[in-house]
Design a protein around this motif. Structure first.
Motif, PDB file in Angstrom:
ATOM      1  N   ALA A  39     -11.556  -3.303  11.256  1.00 52.75           N
ATOM      2  CA  ALA A  39     -10.962  -2.274  10.395  1.00 52.75           C
ATOM      3  C   ALA A  39     -11.596  -2.322   9.013  1.00 52.75           C
ATOM      4  O   ALA A  39     -11.890  -3.397   8.486  1.00 52.75           O
ATOM      5  CB  ALA A  39      -9.454  -2.490  10.279  1.00 52.75           C
ATOM      6  N   ASP A  40     -11.786  -1.151   8.441  1.00 52.03           N
ATOM      7  CA  ASP A  40     -12.289  -1.050   7.068  1.00 52.03           C
ATOM      8  C   ASP A  40     -11.899   0.334   6.538  1.00 52.03           C
ATOM      9  O   ASP A  40     -11.765   1.284   7.310  1.00 52.03           O
ATOM     10  CB  ASP A  40     -13.820  -1.222   7.035  1.00 52.03           C
ATOM     11  CG  ASP A  40     -14.322  -1.645   5.667  1.00 52.03           C
ATOM     12  OD1 ASP A  40     -14.751  -2.808   5.520  1.00 52.03           O
ATOM     13  OD2 ASP A  40     -14.289  -0.807   4.731  1.00 52.03           O
ATOM     14  N   VAL A  41     -11.743   0.431   5.224  1.00 46.67           N
ATOM     15  CA  VAL A  41     -11.372   1.713   4.611  1.00 46.67           C
ATOM     16  C   VAL A  41     -12.604   2.590   4.354  1.00 46.67           C
ATOM     17  O   VAL A  41     -12.475   3.797   4.139  1.00 46.67           O
ATOM     18  CB  VAL A  41     -10.593   1.482   3.287  1.00 46.67           C
ATOM     19  CG1 VAL A  41     -11.528   1.052   2.169  1.00 46.67           C
ATOM     20  CG2 VAL A  41      -9.753   2.680   2.904  1.00 46.67           C
ATOM     21  N   ASN A  42     -13.770   1.978   4.390  1.00 43.05           N
ATOM     22  CA  ASN A  42     -14.993   2.714   4.075  1.00 43.05           C
ATOM     23  C   ASN A  42     -15.559   3.366   5.344  1.00 43.05           C
ATOM     24  O   ASN A  42     -15.952   2.659   6.275  1.00 43.05           O
ATOM     25  CB  ASN A  42     -16.012   1.734   3.463  1.00 43.05           C
ATOM     26  CG  ASN A  42     -17.280   2.436   3.002  1.00 43.05           C
ATOM     27  OD1 ASN A  42     -17.569   3.561   3.417  1.00 43.05           O
ATOM     28  ND2 ASN A  42     -18.036   1.765   2.158  1.00 43.05           N
TER      29      ASN A  42
ATOM     30  N   SER B 283      -9.089   2.308   8.250  1.00 45.34           N
ATOM     31  CA  SER B 283      -7.718   1.991   7.829  1.00 45.34           C
ATOM     32  C   SER B 283      -7.698   1.481   6.396  1.00 45.34           C
ATOM     33  O   SER B 283      -8.518   0.640   6.010  1.00 45.34           O
ATOM     34  CB  SER B 283      -7.138   0.909   8.762  1.00 45.34           C
ATOM     35  OG  SER B 283      -5.829   0.569   8.370  1.00 45.34           O
ATOM     36  N   ASP B 284      -6.760   2.001   5.616  1.00 48.25           N
ATOM     37  CA  ASP B 284      -6.522   1.472   4.272  1.00 48.25           C
ATOM     38  C   ASP B 284      -5.647   0.229   4.444  1.00 48.25           C
ATOM     39  O   ASP B 284      -4.469   0.347   4.792  1.00 48.25           O
ATOM     40  CB  ASP B 284      -5.824   2.542   3.424  1.00 48.25           C
ATOM     41  CG  ASP B 284      -5.643   2.071   1.994  1.00 48.25           C
ATOM     42  OD1 ASP B 284      -6.010   0.923   1.673  1.00 48.25           O
ATOM     43  OD2 ASP B 284      -5.129   2.872   1.194  1.00 48.25           O
ATOM     44  N   ASN B 285      -6.265  -0.943   4.226  1.00 46.03           N
ATOM     45  CA  ASN B 285      -5.594  -2.211   4.519  1.00 46.03           C
ATOM     46  C   ASN B 285      -5.098  -2.150   5.966  1.00 46.03           C
ATOM     47  O   ASN B 285      -5.896  -1.844   6.859  1.00 46.03           O
ATOM     48  CB  ASN B 285      -4.474  -2.457   3.501  1.00 46.03           C
ATOM     49  CG  ASN B 285      -4.250  -3.935   3.226  1.00 46.03           C
ATOM     50  OD1 ASN B 285      -4.592  -4.782   4.036  1.00 46.03           O
ATOM     51  ND2 ASN B 285      -3.668  -4.256   2.080  1.00 46.03           N
ATOM     52  N   LEU B 286      -3.825  -2.362   6.233  1.00 42.69           N
ATOM     53  CA  LEU B 286      -3.358  -2.350   7.626  1.00 42.69           C
ATOM     54  C   LEU B 286      -2.573  -1.072   7.953  1.00 42.69           C
ATOM     55  O   LEU B 286      -1.987  -0.961   9.025  1.00 42.69           O
ATOM     56  CB  LEU B 286      -2.470  -3.578   7.871  1.00 42.69           C
ATOM     57  CG  LEU B 286      -3.186  -4.926   7.710  1.00 42.69           C
ATOM     58  CD1 LEU B 286      -2.185  -6.071   7.596  1.00 42.69           C
ATOM     59  CD2 LEU B 286      -4.121  -5.171   8.893  1.00 42.69           C
TER      60      LEU B 286
ATOM     61  N   ALA C  43     -10.820 -12.196   7.842  1.00 41.56           N
ATOM     62  CA  ALA C  43     -11.073 -11.134   6.866  1.00 41.56           C
ATOM     63  C   ALA C  43     -11.941 -11.643   5.727  1.00 41.56           C
ATOM     64  O   ALA C  43     -11.878 -12.810   5.351  1.00 41.56           O
ATOM     65  CB  ALA C  43      -9.751 -10.587   6.323  1.00 41.56           C
ATOM     66  N   ASN C  44     -12.723 -10.719   5.217  1.00 40.62           N
ATOM     67  CA  ASN C  44     -13.553 -10.986   4.043  1.00 40.62           C
ATOM     68  C   ASN C  44     -13.231  -9.871   3.050  1.00 40.62           C
ATOM     69  O   ASN C  44     -13.989  -8.919   2.889  1.00 40.62           O
ATOM     70  CB  ASN C  44     -15.032 -10.971   4.466  1.00 40.62           C
ATOM     71  CG  ASN C  44     -15.954 -11.330   3.337  1.00 40.62           C
ATOM     72  OD1 ASN C  44     -15.530 -11.851   2.305  1.00 40.62           O
ATOM     73  ND2 ASN C  44     -17.239 -11.042   3.510  1.00 40.62           N
ATOM     74  N   PRO C  45     -12.064  -9.961   2.406  1.00 43.07           N
ATOM     75  CA  PRO C  45     -11.602  -8.846   1.548  1.00 43.07           C
ATOM     76  C   PRO C  45     -12.340  -8.860   0.207  1.00 43.07           C
ATOM     77  O   PRO C  45     -13.069  -9.810  -0.095  1.00 43.07           O
ATOM     78  CB  PRO C  45     -10.124  -9.181   1.340  1.00 43.07           C
ATOM     79  CG  PRO C  45     -10.059 -10.661   1.445  1.00 43.07           C
ATOM     80  CD  PRO C  45     -11.110 -11.077   2.427  1.00 43.07           C
TER      81      PRO C  45
ATOM     82  N   GLU D  74     -17.328  -1.030  -6.491  1.00 42.78           N
ATOM     83  CA  GLU D  74     -16.011  -1.693  -6.619  1.00 42.78           C
ATOM     84  C   GLU D  74     -15.318  -1.884  -5.278  1.00 42.78           C
ATOM     85  O   GLU D  74     -14.599  -2.858  -5.075  1.00 42.78           O
ATOM     86  CB  GLU D  74     -15.106  -0.891  -7.561  1.00 42.78           C
ATOM     87  CG  GLU D  74     -15.526  -1.027  -9.006  1.00 42.78           C
ATOM     88  CD  GLU D  74     -14.534  -0.464  -9.994  1.00 42.78           C
ATOM     89  OE1 GLU D  74     -13.492   0.084  -9.561  1.00 42.78           O
ATOM     90  OE2 GLU D  74     -14.814  -0.557 -11.200  1.00 42.78           O
ATOM     91  N   ILE D  75     -15.514  -0.937  -4.352  1.00 43.44           N
ATOM     92  CA  ILE D  75     -14.820  -1.042  -3.056  1.00 43.44           C
ATOM     93  C   ILE D  75     -15.165  -2.357  -2.344  1.00 43.44           C
ATOM     94  O   ILE D  75     -14.372  -2.884  -1.573  1.00 43.44           O
ATOM     95  CB  ILE D  75     -15.144   0.189  -2.165  1.00 43.44           C
ATOM     96  CG1 ILE D  75     -14.182   0.276  -0.988  1.00 43.44           C
ATOM     97  CG2 ILE D  75     -16.580   0.176  -1.697  1.00 43.44           C
ATOM     98  CD1 ILE D  75     -14.308   1.533  -0.170  1.00 43.44           C
ATOM     99  N   ILE D  76     -16.331  -2.906  -2.652  1.00 48.71           N
ATOM    100  CA  ILE D  76     -16.771  -4.150  -2.013  1.00 48.71           C
ATOM    101  C   ILE D  76     -16.086  -5.367  -2.642  1.00 48.71           C
ATOM    102  O   ILE D  76     -15.733  -6.316  -1.953  1.00 48.71           O
ATOM    103  CB  ILE D  76     -18.315  -4.335  -2.146  1.00 48.71           C
ATOM    104  CG1 ILE D  76     -19.061  -3.143  -1.576  1.00 48.71           C
ATOM    105  CG2 ILE D  76     -18.784  -5.661  -1.528  1.00 48.71           C
ATOM    106  CD1 ILE D  76     -19.253  -3.139  -0.088  1.00 48.71           C
TER     107      ILE D  76
ATOM    108  N   VAL E 284      -3.481  -6.538  -5.357  1.00 48.36           N
ATOM    109  CA  VAL E 284      -2.541  -5.655  -4.639  1.00 48.36           C
ATOM    110  C   VAL E 284      -2.831  -5.635  -3.137  1.00 48.36           C
ATOM    111  O   VAL E 284      -1.916  -5.710  -2.302  1.00 48.36           O
ATOM    112  CB  VAL E 284      -2.605  -4.224  -5.230  1.00 48.36           C
ATOM    113  CG1 VAL E 284      -1.892  -3.228  -4.338  1.00 48.36           C
ATOM    114  CG2 VAL E 284      -1.996  -4.208  -6.623  1.00 48.36           C
ATOM    115  N   LEU E 285      -4.132  -5.553  -2.795  1.00 47.07           N
ATOM    116  CA  LEU E 285      -4.513  -5.507  -1.370  1.00 47.07           C
ATOM    117  C   LEU E 285      -4.104  -6.794  -0.649  1.00 47.07           C
ATOM    118  O   LEU E 285      -3.561  -6.753   0.463  1.00 47.07           O
ATOM    119  CB  LEU E 285      -6.032  -5.404  -1.254  1.00 47.07           C
ATOM    120  CG  LEU E 285      -6.678  -4.054  -1.075  1.00 47.07           C
ATOM    121  CD1 LEU E 285      -8.189  -4.209  -1.070  1.00 47.07           C
ATOM    122  CD2 LEU E 285      -6.212  -3.445   0.233  1.00 47.07           C
ATOM    123  N   HIS E 286      -4.397  -7.935  -1.290  1.00 45.93           N
ATOM    124  CA  HIS E 286      -4.036  -9.227  -0.690  1.00 45.93           C
ATOM    125  C   HIS E 286      -2.526  -9.312  -0.473  1.00 45.93           C
ATOM    126  O   HIS E 286      -2.057  -9.748   0.586  1.00 45.93           O
ATOM    127  CB  HIS E 286      -4.475 -10.386  -1.602  1.00 45.93           C
ATOM    128  CG  HIS E 286      -5.910 -10.783  -1.459  1.00 45.93           C
ATOM    129  ND1 HIS E 286      -6.944 -10.064  -2.004  1.00 45.93           N
ATOM    130  CD2 HIS E 286      -6.485 -11.838  -0.829  1.00 45.93           C
ATOM    131  CE1 HIS E 286      -8.099 -10.667  -1.719  1.00 45.93           C
ATOM    132  NE2 HIS E 286      -7.845 -11.741  -1.007  1.00 45.93           N
TER     133      HIS E 286
END
Ligand SMILES: C[S@@+](CC[C@H](N)C(=O)[O-])C[C@H]1O[C@@H](n2cnc3c(N)ncnc32)[C@H](O)[C@@H]1O
Length: 148
Positions: free
Chosen positions: A12-15, A40-43, A57-59, A73-75, A82-84
């Protein structure tokens, strides 16, 4: 999968570009029966039918921008973690009872204490925090559900 660590894989990835790259890899290696990929945006866009043994995961590793970064920045940016925080709050819904989480982090801009509270307050306990043997900038937070 090539090393036999797992039989099936969910990505899963948002990009959309990352998802397209995964779709290409799946197609070229004929992995359609064993690998699923979600935009997916996060989960938030993962169906609850997904139940995982292991989440790797490698957030994004930085909670603020304080140096000139070359990558977008997305990387690298997870503003104020907030994401974590959302990830640890919701990942239990997708994890089997005896499942585990292994999350890669970066020693340059976080410590285990950056995440400890959000892990423990969501019912997980840290098992170990090994440093990457190839590049000591990176470390991993391995956690499991706290036994009841
Ligand atoms: C450090 S990179 C890791 C890239 C790749 N997964 C790897 O392990 O080499 C962070 C990844 O998190 C993704 N990302 C950033 N924000 C996200 C979000 N809200 N939901 C899902 N993925 C996100 C980025 O698109 C990027 O692919």
């Amino acid at each position: 999968m090539a090393h036999g660590l797992c039989d099936t894989l969910c990505l899963a990835d948002v990009n959309p570009l990352a998802v397209q790259a995964c779709q290409k890899t799946i197609r070229e290696n004929r992995l359609e029966d064993n690998v699923t990929v979600y935009l997916s945006d996060n989960l938030t866009d993962i169906p609850f039918s997904e139940k995982w043994d292991l989440v790797v995961a490698n957030p994004p590793h930085f909670k603020s921008v304080s140096t000139k970064k070359i990558s977008p920045e997305i990387i690298f940016l997870d503003k104020d973690w907030v994401l974590h925080r959302e990830f640890y709050k919701n990942v239990g819904k997708f994890l089997k009872e005896d499942g585990a989480l292994v999350i890669q982090e970066n020693t340059l801009r976080s410590t285990i204490d950056s995440f400890k509270d959000m892990i423990e307050s969501n019912g997980f306990s840290i098992v170990d925090t090994p440093v990457c043997s190839l590049d000591s900038r990176y470390y991993y937070i391995w956690s499991r559900r706290t036994p009841k």
